[in-house]
Every structure is written in structure tokens, then in C-alpha cells.
Enzyme design. Structure first.
Site, PDB file in Angstrom:
ATOM      1  N   GLU A 103      -7.339  -6.051  -6.164  1.00 48.88           N
ATOM      2  CA  GLU A 103      -7.720  -6.981  -6.961  1.00 48.88           C
ATOM      3  C   GLU A 103      -8.844  -5.636  -7.654  1.00 48.88           C
ATOM      4  O   GLU A 103      -8.735  -5.657  -9.455  1.00 48.88           O
ATOM      5  CB  GLU A 103      -9.200  -7.471  -6.833  1.00 48.88           C
ATOM      6  CG  GLU A 103      -8.354  -8.782  -6.033  1.00 48.88           C
ATOM      7  CD  GLU A 103      -9.655 -10.477  -6.372  1.00 48.88           C
ATOM      8  OE1 GLU A 103     -10.686 -10.780  -6.713  1.00 48.88           O
ATOM      9  OE2 GLU A 103      -9.286 -11.229  -4.721  1.00 48.88           O
ATOM     10  N   GLY A 129     -11.793  -8.143  -2.438  1.00 48.35           N
ATOM     11  CA  GLY A 129     -10.655  -8.610  -2.642  1.00 48.35           C
ATOM     12  C   GLY A 129      -9.294  -8.010  -2.213  1.00 48.35           C
ATOM     13  O   GLY A 129      -8.878  -7.393  -1.068  1.00 48.35           O
ATOM     14  N   PHE A 130      -7.988  -8.453  -3.054  1.00 49.73           N
ATOM     15  CA  PHE A 130      -6.834  -8.106  -2.030  1.00 49.73           C
ATOM     16  C   PHE A 130      -6.188  -7.180  -3.320  1.00 49.73           C
ATOM     17  O   PHE A 130      -4.859  -7.614  -4.087  1.00 49.73           O
ATOM     18  CB  PHE A 130      -6.031  -9.430  -1.417  1.00 49.73           C
ATOM     19  CG  PHE A 130      -4.485  -8.947  -0.858  1.00 49.73           C
ATOM     20  CD1 PHE A 130      -4.239  -8.043   0.001  1.00 49.73           C
ATOM     21  CD2 PHE A 130      -3.563  -9.089  -1.471  1.00 49.73           C
ATOM     22  CE1 PHE A 130      -3.696  -7.513   1.051  1.00 49.73           C
ATOM     23  CE2 PHE A 130      -1.970  -8.465  -1.020  1.00 49.73           C
ATOM     24  CZ  PHE A 130      -2.173  -8.254  -0.397  1.00 49.73           C
ATOM     25  N   TYR A 164       6.852   2.622   0.924  1.00 47.41           N
ATOM     26  CA  TYR A 164       5.793   3.095  -0.353  1.00 47.41           C
ATOM     27  C   TYR A 164       6.431   3.700  -1.425  1.00 47.41           C
ATOM     28  O   TYR A 164       7.328   4.666  -1.173  1.00 47.41           O
ATOM     29  CB  TYR A 164       4.732   4.153   0.081  1.00 47.41           C
ATOM     30  CG  TYR A 164       3.696   3.504   1.213  1.00 47.41           C
ATOM     31  CD1 TYR A 164       3.158   2.398   1.054  1.00 47.41           C
ATOM     32  CD2 TYR A 164       2.825   4.796   1.989  1.00 47.41           C
ATOM     33  CE1 TYR A 164       2.190   1.759   2.022  1.00 47.41           C
ATOM     34  CE2 TYR A 164       1.805   4.238   2.860  1.00 47.41           C
ATOM     35  CZ  TYR A 164       1.631   2.844   2.697  1.00 47.41           C
ATOM     36  OH  TYR A 164       0.551   2.465   4.074  1.00 47.41           O
ATOM     37  N   SER A 221      -7.680   0.994   1.757  1.00 44.78           N
ATOM     38  CA  SER A 221      -8.428  -0.203   0.776  1.00 44.78           C
ATOM     39  C   SER A 221      -9.567   0.117   1.213  1.00 44.78           C
ATOM     40  O   SER A 221     -10.757  -0.857   0.500  1.00 44.78           O
ATOM     41  CB  SER A 221      -7.829  -1.255  -0.063  1.00 44.78           C
ATOM     42  OG  SER A 221      -6.334  -1.399  -0.553  1.00 44.78           O
ATOM     43  N   PRO A 222     -10.084   1.559   1.168  1.00 42.28           N
ATOM     44  CA  PRO A 222     -11.267   1.213   1.161  1.00 42.28           C
ATOM     45  C   PRO A 222     -12.366   1.367  -0.183  1.00 42.28           C
ATOM     46  O   PRO A 222     -13.825   1.182   0.734  1.00 42.28           O
ATOM     47  CB  PRO A 222     -11.722   2.689   1.958  1.00 42.28           C
ATOM     48  CG  PRO A 222     -10.715   3.736   1.632  1.00 42.28           C
ATOM     49  CD  PRO A 222      -9.514   2.920   1.580  1.00 42.28           C
TER      50      PRO A 222
END
Length: 307
Positions: free
Chosen positions: A225, A222-223, A52, A217-218
């Protein structure tokens, strides 16, 4: 803040984890504000990774929280390793794991991690080598608990066969719009696309083996997006979430996260926001318990079909 037991560990952790991936984008003042907001609202579990900001997020966090022994006792730190961004490879070698943890500890200004996760599956993993690294980290006191991220059941079992420590967590992508691990279980023995089991029944596996799922990513679809909240691509979903949010007098952010928390797997979603007010909305989800009907209404509004 409500707490849950993290897998088979002795850790009682907040049901909301504060994700620090984007902390690299904050100045010290804003980072301090975010960290202070989290702590004031009982969210003392912070999730990091060595990739990160190429380590910058960990450094900024340590400065923002004014890390010292007193502060350290009041927080729970988790970080991840295994992605070598510069070389564009994954690496679960003993040498890399040990070196990564030393770097993480230095950047976070601490002597130990409460939890270390292996970030993404390494196709060249040698479980015995991982076990040697974990044993050394555990015996030295540098890492107290271990887990994985983005691993399927067979990969977890392959590792666990050699490990002397239990895998306590598995960080996986999950949101209302990315709920294949739930949908496949609803469409068992059917011929439609939703019945395709893409992850080896990881949800049931983790529940059976007392491994806490940490959804990442709640709010994304998509990935990476974009977010589905207030997105014109999801009118029916947003209408339903807003309707239920009005009933509970909270924001749509709160309801979207409470949808995950309503699942009986007792998951620990990882937030990603760097906005203190939105973080507070995330934390409020711990106090909302959706009805069964509301949960399914949201599920269907996202385009998911019940057989």
C-alpha cells in the site's frame, strides 16, 4: 558489514540483503551504480526471483555486475521460483523447478545459485517431487542451498519430511507496521484481535529450527500500500523514528531497518530500493543497536499495544 550464518548452511551472509525486484526499471548505468554501491559497502548478497520483471531484473543485474568467474566468487546469489505469472498459478512440480533454475542461471550468467527459494506455497505441492528436484539440483551443483518464502511452520515441516537438504531460509513479510508474527507472541492467551495467530508461530518455529527469516518489504505497510516513512498516516511513528534517528545521527530509513535487526532472531532483511544513497542508509542499519526501550517505543508508536 556484519554477517550471520544463513540457517544450517555454511554460508556467512551480510545482515542486509539487496533485493533486485525493481532492477527491471533501471538502465544499465544506474544498475551498475547501484550494484557498485552495494559491493563497496559490503552488501554482496543479492536476492532475485524469476518473476521479477519476468526475468528482466536478473538479466539487467548480470550485465550491471559484469558477471564472470572472478565476480561470481565475490557475491552470493539467491533466487526464487514457483510462481507462473502468465498462467496465474503456483507450481512446485519437479519439471517446473528444474526448468526455472535453468532459466535463472542463464539470465544471471552463472553456473550455480547459492540459495534457491520456493516462492509462494503451492496448494498442489507434492513434497517427494520437490525432493527429487532439489536432489538433482544439488548433485549437479546448480543449487547449493534451499529455502522457502511465505511458508508457515506446517508447510515447512511437510517439505522437510521428504527433503535431504535443510531449509535454511524463509522469506516473510515483516515491518514495523506489519509485525503480526511478533505481536501475536506478545498477546498470548488474550481475547483481542492482536492475539490471533495468523502464521502458526512462524517466528518461533524458525528460531527453533535454525531457519533464517528474511523480512521483505521492511518499509511497507499493508500489502504494497505504500511506505510508512514520512507518511502522514503514521505521525506518531514517524515522530518517534525521527527522534531516535537524530540521536544516532542517521536517517529514518536506517532506524526503521535497525528495528528489525535488533530482534534476537538474527534476521536478514531484504531491501527494495534502487536508490544508491538510500541503499547506503539501509546498510548503515547493521551498525545501529537499538536499546530495548527504543525498540518498544517504536513498536508502540506504530499503534501496537502492550498488554
Amino acid at each position: 558489514m556484519k554477517t550471520i550464518k544463513l540457517g544450517q548452511s555454511n554460508l556467512q551472509v551480510p545482515v542486509i540483503a539487496v533485493g533486485c525486484m525493481r532492477m527491471k526499471d533501471l538502465n544499465k548505468k544506474d544498475a551498475e551504480h547501484l550494484v557498485r554501491t552495494a559491493l563497496e559497502n559490503g552488501a554482496n548478497f543479492f536476492d532475485h526471483a524469476d518473476v521479477y520483471g519476468r526475468g528482466a531484473s536478473e538479466e539487467i543485474f548480470a550485465d550491471a555486475i559484469h558477471m564472470n568467474d572472478t565476480v561470481r566468487e565475490k557475491i552470493i546469489l539467491q533466487s526464487k521460483c514457483g510462481i507462473r505469472k502468465a498462467e496465474n498459478t503456483f507450481d512446485f512440480s519437479k519439471e517446473h523447478i528444474l526448468a526455472s533454475v535453468d532459466g535463472i542461471l542463464k539470465r544471471l550468467k552463472t553456473d550455480y545459485l547459492d540459495v534457491l527459494l520456493l516462492h509462494r506455497p503451492d496448494a498442489l505441492v507434492e513434497p517427494e517431487e520437490v525432493a527429487e528436484a532439489f536432489d538433482k539440483l544439488h548433485s549437479s551443483g546448480k543449487v547449493r542451498n534451499f529455502g522457502v518464502s511465505n511458508h508457515n511452520p506446517m508447510q515447512v515441516q511437510l517439505l522437510q519430511k521428504s527433503l535431504n537438504q535443510p531449509i535454511v531460509a524463509n522469506q516473510l513479510q515483516l515491518s514495523i507496521t506489519n509485525a503480526t508474527m511478533i505481536s501475536a507472541g506478545i498477546h498470548v492467551n488474550m481475547l483481542d484481535d492482536t492475539a490471533v495467530n495468523r502464521d502458526g508461530s512462524i517466528l518461533d518455529f524458525c528460531r527453533l529450527n535454525d531457519i533464517t527469516i528474511q523480512p521483505w518489504s521492511p518499509f511497507q505497510y499493508g500489502f504494497f500500500e505504500g511506505v510508512f516513512l514520512d507518511n502522514e498516516k503514521f505521525p506518531e511513528l514517524n515522530a518517534k523514528i525521527n527522534e531516535i534517528a537524530a540521536k544516532y545521527e542517521v536517517t529514518n530509513t536506517t532506524i526503521a531497518l535497525s528495528w528489525i535487526l535488533r530482534h534476537p532472531a538474527h534476521m536478514q532483511p531484504v531491501t527494495g530500493t534502487m536508490n544508491p544513497e538510500r541503499l547506503k542508509d539501509c546498510i548503515k542499519a547493521a551498525d545501529i543497536y537499538l536499546t530495548r526501550e527504543e525498540w518498544y517505543e517504536i513498536y508502540r508508536a506504530a499503534g501496537n499495544i502492550l498488554p
